[in-house]
Enzyme design. Structure first.
Site, PDB file in Angstrom:
ATOM      1  N   GLY A  13      -6.785  44.588 -16.078  1.00 57.24           N
ATOM      2  CA  GLY A  13      -8.171  44.209 -15.842  1.00 57.24           C
ATOM      3  C   GLY A  13      -8.285  42.695 -15.846  1.00 57.24           C
ATOM      4  O   GLY A  13      -7.288  41.994 -15.669  1.00 57.24           O
ATOM      5  N   LEU A  14      -9.492  42.196 -16.058  1.00 56.70           N
ATOM      6  CA  LEU A  14      -9.683  40.738 -15.978  1.00 56.70           C
ATOM      7  C   LEU A  14      -9.329  40.053 -17.300  1.00 56.70           C
ATOM      8  O   LEU A  14     -10.165  39.433 -17.943  1.00 56.70           O
ATOM      9  CB  LEU A  14     -11.111  40.418 -15.547  1.00 56.70           C
ATOM     10  CG  LEU A  14     -11.414  40.743 -14.075  1.00 56.70           C
ATOM     11  CD1 LEU A  14     -12.880  40.492 -13.749  1.00 56.70           C
ATOM     12  CD2 LEU A  14     -10.532  39.930 -13.131  1.00 56.70           C
ATOM     13  N   HIS A  15      -8.066  40.165 -17.685  1.00 55.36           N
ATOM     14  CA  HIS A  15      -7.536  39.459 -18.852  1.00 55.36           C
ATOM     15  C   HIS A  15      -7.395  37.972 -18.523  1.00 55.36           C
ATOM     16  O   HIS A  15      -7.654  37.546 -17.398  1.00 55.36           O
ATOM     17  CB  HIS A  15      -6.166  40.023 -19.200  1.00 55.36           C
ATOM     18  CG  HIS A  15      -6.213  41.108 -20.226  1.00 55.36           C
ATOM     19  ND1 HIS A  15      -5.174  41.369 -21.069  1.00 55.36           N
ATOM     20  CD2 HIS A  15      -7.187  41.996 -20.539  1.00 55.36           C
ATOM     21  CE1 HIS A  15      -5.490  42.378 -21.867  1.00 55.36           C
ATOM     22  NE2 HIS A  15      -6.708  42.781 -21.550  1.00 55.36           N
ATOM     23  N   ALA A  16      -6.937  37.203 -19.513  1.00 54.69           N
ATOM     24  CA  ALA A  16      -6.876  35.753 -19.345  1.00 54.69           C
ATOM     25  C   ALA A  16      -6.164  35.309 -18.069  1.00 54.69           C
ATOM     26  O   ALA A  16      -6.707  34.528 -17.295  1.00 54.69           O
ATOM     27  CB  ALA A  16      -6.224  35.117 -20.565  1.00 54.69           C
ATOM     28  N   ALA A  19      -7.878  36.407 -14.829  1.00 55.99           N
ATOM     29  CA  ALA A  19      -9.145  35.665 -14.729  1.00 55.99           C
ATOM     30  C   ALA A  19      -8.875  34.226 -14.303  1.00 55.99           C
ATOM     31  O   ALA A  19      -9.617  33.655 -13.498  1.00 55.99           O
ATOM     32  CB  ALA A  19      -9.882  35.708 -16.068  1.00 55.99           C
TER      33      ALA A  19
END
Lengths: 88, 589
Positions: A13-16, A19
Site C-alpha cells: 500500500g502507500l507505505h513510506a 509514497a
C-alpha cells in the site's frame, strides 16, 4: 481537471517508500494534485499527506489533477500505481 | 527527604537483563510544549529564514546520524533516518509552517510544534499499526527542528551534558535520534513508559548490554517522586525509593553479578574444552547487527541463531532484499571466519505487520514460520535471496524454523535451489554449498528426526518451543508455568532422539533454547552428546566455565540415569546432586 479512481495493488500500500515515489512524480508537475480516500482529501505533493491516507492494498483512491500538465501527470501516476511502484 | 513516597513497585516488560541501581536522569522530550510568542510584522521574514536555516541544519544532522549508524552497522537505524529525511523535505509541510508563522505572527518553534502536532494526532488515530507508528517519526523530526531553532538551549538533546556521572535514564520513549546520544559510560540502565520488546529502547539497551525495563504504565506519574530507582531487567520490575531491605538484597545481587562479569570476561579467553579434552562450541543468539560486538567481546564461537524477526518488526516497512542483504552481509563480515546461522523469518500470526498477519484463535498452533511464508512467496523469496547473496564468505548457514513434516523441508530446499540458480544466472557471488538446517522445535520433527537428518546438513534444537509444545503449556502463561518444565523426561527424551538421529547421519546438532544457558542442564546436555550450545552472548563464559569442569563420560552416565526418570522433579534432584558434587554450590565464581 482530470479525475480518476485507481486501485492500490502493491502489497504494502502507500507505505513510506511508495509514497515517496508518488510524491516525486507529483512534485515534478506544475498542476495541482489531490488524492481522496474515504472522506479524506490530501495534497498529493506532500508525503505526509499521502501516508495519512493509510491506503492499504486493494483500497481505492481518487486522483484529481488540475493545471497545465494535468493529463500527463495523471498518466504517470496511474502507471506508477499499476506497476506496483516498481518495487515488486 | 521528609515527603518522599515509600517504596513503590511498578511492573513493565523486561527488555534487557541485569540490575541497575541509581538516581534517575529524566530524559524529557518536553520541548514540544512550546509557549506561544508573538513576532512583530517586520520580523516575520527573519523568522522564516531562521526556520529554513534550522531545516537545513536538521537535515545535515540526520544525514550525519545516518552515516554514523551505517558505519556502526546499524542498517536498521539508517533506514529510519531515511524516512525522517522524507518528512523534513516535505514541501507542503514546510509551506504550512511558513504560512502559520506569518498568519499568526508567531515564533517559528511554536509554528513547527503546532503544525507537526496536528499531523502527529492525525497519524495516531489511524488503525493500521504501520501508519499510526509514523507519529513517532513525526515527533522525532519535529523535536529535532525545534532543538535546532533554539541552539543555545537544548533541553534533553545531549544526554552526556546533563547526566551526573552514571544514572538511570528515565523517559517516555526512546527515539531513533536519541540513540546517538547514548553512551555506555553514562548509562546505568533505561526505563521507559512506552514501548515493548521490539521498541528502540529495548534494541538499544540489549546492544549496549545495559538493563532495561520498557512499557512501564504510569511511570511518569510516580517517578518524579523517586530519588532512587532499581530496575530489574530480569523480571521487568521497577522499584522506586526501595526500602533498606530491598535495597540491600538488590545491591548484593548486583555486586555478585558484577564480580561475576569481571570473572567471566577473564574466563572468556580460555578454550572451551571439557576435562577429557572434548572441544565444545559455544555460540550466541543475536537479533541485531549491533550485538555482533558482544559476540566478539565474549569470545563466542559464532552465531548459533540470528533471529531475523526483530529486524522486520522494528523496521518501518517490510525490508527490501537489498536492505536485508546489507544487514546479513554486515553480520557475516564482522564475524568472519566465525559461523553465522540465520534463521528464516519465524513470525506468528500474532506478530509483525498488519499486512501479513492473520487473525487466528490459536496463533501458536496456526500459521507461523514457513507456513506463513509459503503464503507470501515474494517476501520469502526476497528474504532467501538476501541471505544467500550474503553467503559469499562461506560462513553463513540457513535454518528452517517451525518444521512439522518433511514436505516443508523439501519445499524450502527446492526453493533455495531455484533461487541459487537464479542468482548465479544474474551473476551474484554466493556460497553454492550453503548449509541448510532445520529447527527441531515441534514434537513431530523430533520424532522423525532420523528422516529429516537425511535431508539437511544440521539441526538446532529450540527447547523453548519444544517444551511448550510437548507439554501443551504456554511458557508466557503464569497459570500453567508449573506445567512448563524444562526437565520433564518427555522433553529430555526428545532431545536425546534428536541428537542420536543427527549422530547416526553424522550431521551437526546444536541447541539454542534457554536450556543451553541453564547451569544445571549443561552436564545433562553434554551427556546426551550435545557439542554445540547457543546462548545470549554474555552467558558464553558462564557456559564455558561449567564445561571446563566436566567430563563427558561422567555426564553420559548422568544423562542415562536422567532418561530413566518419570518426573521433572526426579531429574532435577539428580542434576542438582551431580552439580553440587562436580561444580560446587556456587559454580560461577
Amino acid at each position: 481537471m482530470v479525475e480518476e479512481q485507481v486501485k492500490i495493488i502493491n502489497s504494502l500500500g502507500l507505505h513510506a517508500r511508495p509514497a515517496a515515489r508518488l510524491v516525486k512524480i507529483t512534485s515534478a508537475y506544475d498542476c495541482e494534485v489531490a488524492i481522496i480516500k474515504d472522506d479524506m482529501e490530501i495534497n498529493a505533493k506532500s508525503i505526509m499527506g499521502v501516508m495519512m491516507l493509510a491506503a492499504e492494498q486493494d483500497s481505492f483512491i481518487t486522483i484529481k489533477c488540475w493545471g497545465p500538465d494535468e493529463e500527463n501527470c495523471m498518466k504517470d501516476l496511474k502507471e506508477l500505481i499499476n506497476n506496483k511502484f516498481y518495487e515488486e | 527527604m521528609n515527603r518522599k513516597i515509600r517504596e513503590k513497585i511498578l511492573k513493565g516488560v523486561a527488555a534487557s537483563p541485569g540490575i541497575a541501581i541509581g538516581t534517575p536522569f529524566f530524559y524529557v522530550h518536553e520541548i514540544l510544549n512550546i509557549s506561544r510568542e508573538t513576532v512583530p510584522d517586520h520580523d516575520i521574514e527573519n523568522e522564516i529564514l531562521k526556520y529554513k536555516a534550522a531545516l537545513e541544519l536538521t537535515k545535515d544532522k540526520i544525514l550525519e546520524d545516518k552515516k554514523n549508524a551505517s558505519k556502526r552497522g546499524g542498517h536498521e537505524a539508517a533506514k529510519i533516518f531515511d524516512s525522517h529525511l522524507l518528512i523534513i523535505d516535505d514541501q507542503v509541510l514546510i509551506d504550512e509552517v511558513i504560512y502559520f508563522i506569518s498568519e499568526h505572527n508567531v515564533h517559528s518553534s511554536y509554528a513547527v510544534s503546532k503544525v507537526m502536532k496536528g499531523y502527529q494526532a492525525a497519524f495516531e488515530k489511524i488503525q493500521n499499526q504501520y501508519f499510526s507508528q509514523r507519529a513517532f517519526d513525526i515527533e522525532d523530526v519535529s523535536r529535532r527542528i525545534i532543538t535546532n531553532l533554539t541552539p543555545d538551549d537544548k533541553p534533553g538533546s545531549e544526554l552526556s551534558k546533563g547526566i551526573k556521572g552514571r544514572q538511570i535514564v528515565v523517559s517516555d520513549n526512546i527515539f531513533p535520534s536519541d540513540t546517538v546520544n547514548f553512551n555506555k559510560d553514562h548509562l546505568l540502565g533505561i526505563v521507559t513508559e512506552f514501548g515493548g520488546k521490539t521498541s528502540h529502547a529495548a534494541i538499544l539497551s540489549r546492544a549496549l548490554e545495559v538493563p532495561a525495563v520498557v512499557g512501564v504504565k504510569s511511570l511518569s506519574k510516580w517517578v518524579n517522586k523517586a530519588s532512587l530507582l532499581i530496575i530489574d531487567g530480569y523480571s521487568g520490575k521497577v522499584i522506586l525509593n526501595p526500602r533498606p531491605s530491598t535495597f540491600e538484597s538488590y545491591k548484593k545481587r548486583q555486586h555478585d553479578e558484577e564480580k561475576q562479569l569481571e570473572n567471566d570476561l577473564k574466563f572468556s579467553v580460555l578454550p572451551s574444552i571439557t576435562l577429557d579434552n572434548q572441544q565444545i562450541s559455544i555460540l550466541s543468539n543475536i537479533q541485531s547487527v549491533l550485538e555482533t560486538d558482544n559476540v566478539i567481546k565474549w569470545n563466542s564461537d559464532g552465531v548459533g541463531l540470528f533471529r531475523t524477526e526483530i529486524l522486520f518488526e522494528s523496521s518501518l516497512s517490510i525490508l527490501s532484499e537489498d536492505d536485508q542483504y546489507n544487514i546479513y552481509n554486515e553480520v557475516s563480515k564482522k564475524l568472519y571466519p566465525k559461523k553465522v546461522i540465520i534463521r528464516i523469518l519465524d513470525i506468528g500470526g500474532d506478530k509483525l505487520n498488519d499486512k501479513i498477519s492473520v487473525k487466528e484463535d490459536n496463533p501458536f498452533l496456526g500459521v507461523r514460520g514457513m507456513r506463513l511464508l509459503f503464503d507470501h512467496p515474494k517476501l520469502l523469496k526476497s528474504h532467501l535471496r538476501a541471505i544467500i547473496r550474503a553467503s559469499s564468505r562461506k560462513n553463513i548457514s540457513i535454518i528452517i524454523p517451525f518444521v512439522a513434516n518433511l514436505t516443508e523441508v523439501k519445499k524450502t530446499k527446492a526453493l533455495i535451489t531455484k533461487i541459487k540458480k537464479e542468482l548465479s544466472d544474474e551473476g551474484f557471488p554466493f556460497d553454492n554449498d550453503i548449509r541448510i538446517g532445520v529447527m527441531i522445535e515441534i514434537p513431530s520433527a523430533a520424532m522423525i528426526a532420523d528422516h529429516i537428518a537425511k535431508a539437511v546438513d544440521f539441526f538446532s534444537i529450540g527447547t523453548n518451543d519444544l517444551t511448550q509444545y510437548v507439554l501443551a503449556a504456554d511458557r508466557g502463561n503464569e497459570r500453567v508455568s508449573n506445567i512448563y518444565e524444562s526437565f520433564h523426561p518427555a522433553v529430555i527424551r526428545m532431545i536425546d532422539m534428536t541428537i542420536k538421529a543427527a549422530a547416526k547421519r553424522n550431521i551437526n546438532v546444536g541447541l539454542c533454547g534457554q536450556m543451553a544457558g541453564y547451569p544445571l542442564a549443561i552436564p545433562l546436555l553434554l551427556g546426551l552428546g550435545l557439542r554445540e550450545f547457543s546462548v545470549t552472548p554474555f552467558l558464553v563464559p558462564v557456559v564455558k566455565k561449567i564445561i571446563r569442569r566436566l567430563d563427558t563420560e561422567e555426564c553420559g552416565y548422568l544423562a542415562r540415569k536422567c532418561l530413566k526418570q518419570g518426573s521433572s522433579r526426579a531429574v532435577s534432584s539428580i542434576l542438582s546432586e551431580f552439580f553440587g558434587k562436580k561444580i560446587g554450590d556456587n559454580p560461577l565464581q
